[in-house]
Design a protein around this motif. Structure first.
Motif, PDB file in Angstrom:
ATOM      1  N   GLY A  72    -122.246 -34.321 112.707  1.00 13.32           N
ATOM      2  CA  GLY A  72    -120.837 -34.101 112.988  1.00 13.32           C
ATOM      3  C   GLY A  72    -120.642 -32.918 113.908  1.00 13.32           C
ATOM      4  O   GLY A  72    -121.589 -32.424 114.531  1.00 13.32           O
ATOM      5  N   THR A  73    -119.400 -32.473 113.984  1.00 15.66           N
ATOM      6  CA  THR A  73    -119.029 -31.370 114.861  1.00 15.66           C
ATOM      7  C   THR A  73    -118.408 -30.264 114.029  1.00 15.66           C
ATOM      8  O   THR A  73    -117.526 -30.508 113.214  1.00 15.66           O
ATOM      9  N   LEU A  74    -118.890 -29.061 114.243  1.00 14.45           N
ATOM     10  CA  LEU A  74    -118.364 -27.889 113.572  1.00 14.45           C
ATOM     11  C   LEU A  74    -117.469 -27.158 114.567  1.00 14.45           C
ATOM     12  O   LEU A  74    -117.894 -26.850 115.685  1.00 14.45           O
ATOM     13  N   MET A  75    -116.220 -26.934 114.167  1.00 15.19           N
ATOM     14  CA  MET A  75    -115.259 -26.279 115.051  1.00 15.19           C
ATOM     15  C   MET A  75    -114.787 -24.984 114.423  1.00 15.19           C
ATOM     16  O   MET A  75    -114.350 -24.975 113.274  1.00 15.19           O
ATOM     17  N   LYS A  76    -114.885 -23.911 115.193  1.00 14.49           N
ATOM     18  CA  LYS A  76    -114.394 -22.625 114.722  1.00 14.49           C
ATOM     19  C   LYS A  76    -112.887 -22.575 114.955  1.00 14.49           C
ATOM     20  O   LYS A  76    -112.400 -22.943 116.016  1.00 14.49           O
ATOM     21  N   MET A  77    -112.143 -22.141 113.934  1.00 13.42           N
ATOM     22  CA  MET A  77    -110.692 -22.087 114.021  1.00 13.42           C
ATOM     23  C   MET A  77    -110.245 -20.671 114.361  1.00 13.42           C
ATOM     24  O   MET A  77    -110.739 -19.709 113.774  1.00 13.42           O
ATOM     25  N   HIS A  81    -104.369 -19.525 113.967  1.00 14.44           N
ATOM     26  CA  HIS A  81    -103.957 -20.931 113.919  1.00 14.44           C
ATOM     27  C   HIS A  81    -104.489 -21.699 112.713  1.00 14.44           C
ATOM     28  O   HIS A  81    -104.229 -22.888 112.578  1.00 14.44           O
ATOM     29  N   VAL A  82    -105.254 -21.043 111.851  1.00 11.16           N
ATOM     30  CA  VAL A  82    -105.887 -21.729 110.721  1.00 11.16           C
ATOM     31  C   VAL A  82    -104.863 -22.491 109.884  1.00 11.16           C
ATOM     32  O   VAL A  82    -105.028 -23.680 109.606  1.00 11.16           O
ATOM     33  N   GLU A  83    -103.818 -21.812 109.459  1.00 12.32           N
ATOM     34  CA  GLU A  83    -102.832 -22.446 108.575  1.00 12.32           C
ATOM     35  C   GLU A  83    -102.192 -23.663 109.239  1.00 12.32           C
ATOM     36  O   GLU A  83    -102.084 -24.727 108.632  1.00 12.32           O
ATOM     37  N   ALA A  84    -101.792 -23.533 110.481  1.00 12.10           N
ATOM     38  CA  ALA A  84    -101.158 -24.651 111.200  1.00 12.10           C
ATOM     39  C   ALA A  84    -102.128 -25.814 111.370  1.00 12.10           C
ATOM     40  O   ALA A  84    -101.758 -26.979 111.150  1.00 12.10           O
ATOM     41  N   LEU A  85    -103.367 -25.513 111.744  1.00 11.74           N
ATOM     42  CA  LEU A  85    -104.351 -26.584 111.934  1.00 11.74           C
ATOM     43  C   LEU A  85    -104.666 -27.306 110.638  1.00 11.74           C
ATOM     44  O   LEU A  85    -104.765 -28.535 110.611  1.00 11.74           O
ATOM     45  N   LEU A  86    -104.826 -26.565 109.554  1.00 15.89           N
ATOM     46  CA  LEU A  86    -105.128 -27.217 108.278  1.00 15.89           C
ATOM     47  C   LEU A  86    -103.966 -28.102 107.823  1.00 15.89           C
ATOM     48  O   LEU A  86    -104.186 -29.184 107.274  1.00 15.89           O
ATOM     49  N   LYS A  87    -102.731 -27.680 108.048  1.00 15.50           N
ATOM     50  CA  LYS A  87    -101.577 -28.522 107.700  1.00 15.50           C
ATOM     51  C   LYS A  87    -101.590 -29.818 108.500  1.00 15.50           C
ATOM     52  O   LYS A  87    -101.336 -30.902 107.964  1.00 15.50           O
ATOM     53  N   ILE A  88    -101.891 -29.717 109.790  1.00 12.95           N
ATOM     54  CA  ILE A  88    -101.964 -30.913 110.637  1.00 12.95           C
ATOM     55  C   ILE A  88    -103.076 -31.829 110.158  1.00 12.95           C
ATOM     56  O   ILE A  88    -102.875 -33.036 110.016  1.00 12.95           O
ATOM     57  N   LEU A  89    -104.241 -31.276 109.909  1.00 13.39           N
ATOM     58  CA  LEU A  89    -105.370 -32.102 109.475  1.00 13.39           C
ATOM     59  C   LEU A  89    -105.112 -32.723 108.108  1.00 13.39           C
ATOM     60  O   LEU A  89    -105.479 -33.880 107.875  1.00 13.39           O
ATOM     61  N   ASP A  90    -104.471 -31.993 107.206  1.00 15.50           N
ATOM     62  CA  ASP A  90    -104.117 -32.564 105.899  1.00 15.50           C
ATOM     63  C   ASP A  90    -103.208 -33.779 106.082  1.00 15.50           C
ATOM     64  O   ASP A  90    -103.382 -34.800 105.416  1.00 15.50           O
ATOM     65  N   LYS A  91    -102.231 -33.674 106.969  1.00 12.70           N
ATOM     66  CA  LYS A  91    -101.327 -34.809 107.216  1.00 12.70           C
ATOM     67  C   LYS A  91    -102.073 -35.966 107.861  1.00 12.70           C
ATOM     68  O   LYS A  91    -101.879 -37.119 107.489  1.00 12.70           O
ATOM     69  N   PHE A  92    -102.897 -35.663 108.848  1.00 13.70           N
ATOM     70  CA  PHE A  92    -103.652 -36.698 109.551  1.00 13.70           C
ATOM     71  C   PHE A  92    -104.585 -37.438 108.606  1.00 13.70           C
ATOM     72  O   PHE A  92    -104.678 -38.663 108.640  1.00 13.70           O
ATOM     73  N   GLU A  93    -105.264 -36.722 107.752  1.00 13.41           N
ATOM     74  CA  GLU A  93    -106.245 -37.341 106.855  1.00 13.41           C
ATOM     75  C   GLU A  93    -105.572 -38.098 105.708  1.00 13.41           C
ATOM     76  O   GLU A  93    -106.215 -38.915 105.068  1.00 13.41           O
ATOM     77  N   THR A  94    -104.339 -37.840 105.437  1.00  8.45           N
ATOM     78  CA  THR A  94    -103.535 -38.514 104.406  1.00  8.45           C
ATOM     79  C   THR A  94    -104.131 -38.297 103.013  1.00  8.45           C
ATOM     80  O   THR A  94    -105.102 -37.562 102.831  1.00  8.45           O
ATOM     81  N   GLU A  95    -103.554 -38.997 102.039  1.00  5.79           N
ATOM     82  CA  GLU A  95    -104.017 -38.869 100.657  1.00  5.79           C
ATOM     83  C   GLU A  95    -105.323 -39.618 100.400  1.00  5.79           C
ATOM     84  O   GLU A  95    -105.875 -39.569  99.309  1.00  5.79           O
ATOM     85  N   GLU A  96    -105.838 -40.293 101.426  1.00  9.74           N
ATOM     86  CA  GLU A  96    -107.123 -40.997 101.288  1.00  9.74           C
ATOM     87  C   GLU A  96    -108.310 -40.026 101.298  1.00  9.74           C
ATOM     88  O   GLU A  96    -109.423 -40.411 100.937  1.00  9.74           O
ATOM     89  N   TYR A  97    -108.053 -38.805 101.742  1.00  9.22           N
ATOM     90  CA  TYR A  97    -109.101 -37.795 101.864  1.00  9.22           C
ATOM     91  C   TYR A  97    -108.682 -36.531 101.126  1.00  9.22           C
ATOM     92  O   TYR A  97    -107.500 -36.260 100.962  1.00  9.22           O
ATOM     93  N   GLN A  98    -109.683 -35.749 100.741  1.00  8.91           N
ATOM     94  CA  GLN A  98    -109.423 -34.463 100.100  1.00  8.91           C
ATOM     95  C   GLN A  98    -110.152 -33.368 100.875  1.00  8.91           C
ATOM     96  O   GLN A  98    -111.362 -33.486 101.137  1.00  8.91           O
ATOM     97  N   ARG A  99    -109.402 -32.334 101.230  1.00  7.38           N
ATOM     98  CA  ARG A  99    -110.040 -31.197 101.899  1.00  7.38           C
ATOM     99  C   ARG A  99    -110.838 -30.422 100.870  1.00  7.38           C
ATOM    100  O   ARG A  99    -110.344 -30.097  99.793  1.00  7.38           O
ATOM    101  N   VAL A 100    -112.087 -30.124 101.204  1.00  6.31           N
ATOM    102  CA  VAL A 100    -112.969 -29.365 100.317  1.00  6.31           C
ATOM    103  C   VAL A 100    -113.670 -28.285 101.133  1.00  6.31           C
ATOM    104  O   VAL A 100    -113.813 -28.387 102.343  1.00  6.31           O
ATOM    105  N   GLN A 101    -114.112 -27.265 100.421  1.00 13.11           N
ATOM    106  CA  GLN A 101    -114.905 -26.216 101.051  1.00 13.11           C
ATOM    107  C   GLN A 101    -116.371 -26.563 100.872  1.00 13.11           C
ATOM    108  O   GLN A 101    -116.815 -26.877  99.759  1.00 13.11           O
TER     109      GLN A 101
END
Length: 153
Positions: A72-77, A81-101
Motif C-alpha cells: 500500500g501507500t503510506l501518506m504523511k499528514m 490538516h489531520v483532523e479535516a483529512l480524517l473526517k473526510i476519509l471517515d465519510k469516504f470509507e463509510t460505515e463499511e470500514y473502521q479506522r484503526v491505529q
C-alpha cells in the motif's frame, strides 16, 4: 516537543492520486489536493490481507496470518490538516470500514519515526463478502477508475 507525526496507510483506490484528489474535492477540501504525491511512500503491511469486495471495484482489508502481506501507500499528514483529512476519509470509507491505529512495527519501512501514529481502515463486512485473490491497483486504474470516479460515494 511537538505532536507525533501522523500517517495514513491506504491500500486501495486512494493509492491512486487522481482518486485521492477527487475525494478531497468532493468533500469540499480542494485546498488539500496533492498535486505531486509528496510524502507518499510504497510500503508493505504484514499480518493483513486485502481482497476485492464482492460486486465492487474496491478492496477491503482485514487481519490475516503472519504470512499475509498488503502492499500500500503510506501518506504523511500535515499536522494542521489531520483532523479535516480524517473526517473526510471517515465519510469516504463509510460505515463499511473502521479506522484503526496500526502498530507501525508491522510496516516494512524504516522511513517513519518511532513515535509515529499510523491509521488505516479495516473492512467490517467479514471474509465471506470478499473475493478470493488480491485486489490489483493497476487493474483498477486501467479498467475501473473512470466508472469509480463517476459513481462511488
Amino acid at each position: 516537543m511537538g505532536s507525533p507525526p501522523i500517517y495514513i496507510f491506504v491500500y486501495g483506490t486512494l493509492q491512486d492520486l487522481e482518486v485521492y484528489n477527487e475525494v478531497l474535492r468532493r468533500y469540499g477540501r480542494a485546498d488539500l489536493v496533492d498535486f505531486n504525491g509528496e510524502g507518499r511512500q510504497k510500503v508493505i503491511l504484514k499480518g493483513h490481507l486485502r481482497r476485492r469486495v464482492k460486486g465492487r471495484h474496491y478492496p477491503g482489508m482485514c487481519q490475516g496470518t503472519a504470512f499475509d502481506l498488503v502492499t500500500g501507500t503510506l501518506m504523511k499528514m500535515s499536522p494542521e490538516h489531520v483532523e479535516a483529512l480524517l473526517k473526510i476519509l471517515d465519510k469516504f470509507e463509510t460505515e463499511e470500514y473502521q479506522r484503526v491505529q496500526l502498530d507501525h512495527a508491522l510496516l516494512r519501512t524504516d522511513l517513519i519515526e518511532n513515535d509515529a501514529i499510523v491509521f488505516t481502515y479495516l473492512w467490517l463486512g467479514g471474509p465471506e463478502t470478499l473475493e478470493a485473490g488480491d485486489w490489483d491497483l493497476q487493474e483498477f486504474m486501467k479498467s475501473h477508475r473512470e466508472t469509480f470516479l463517476q459513481t462511488e460515494r
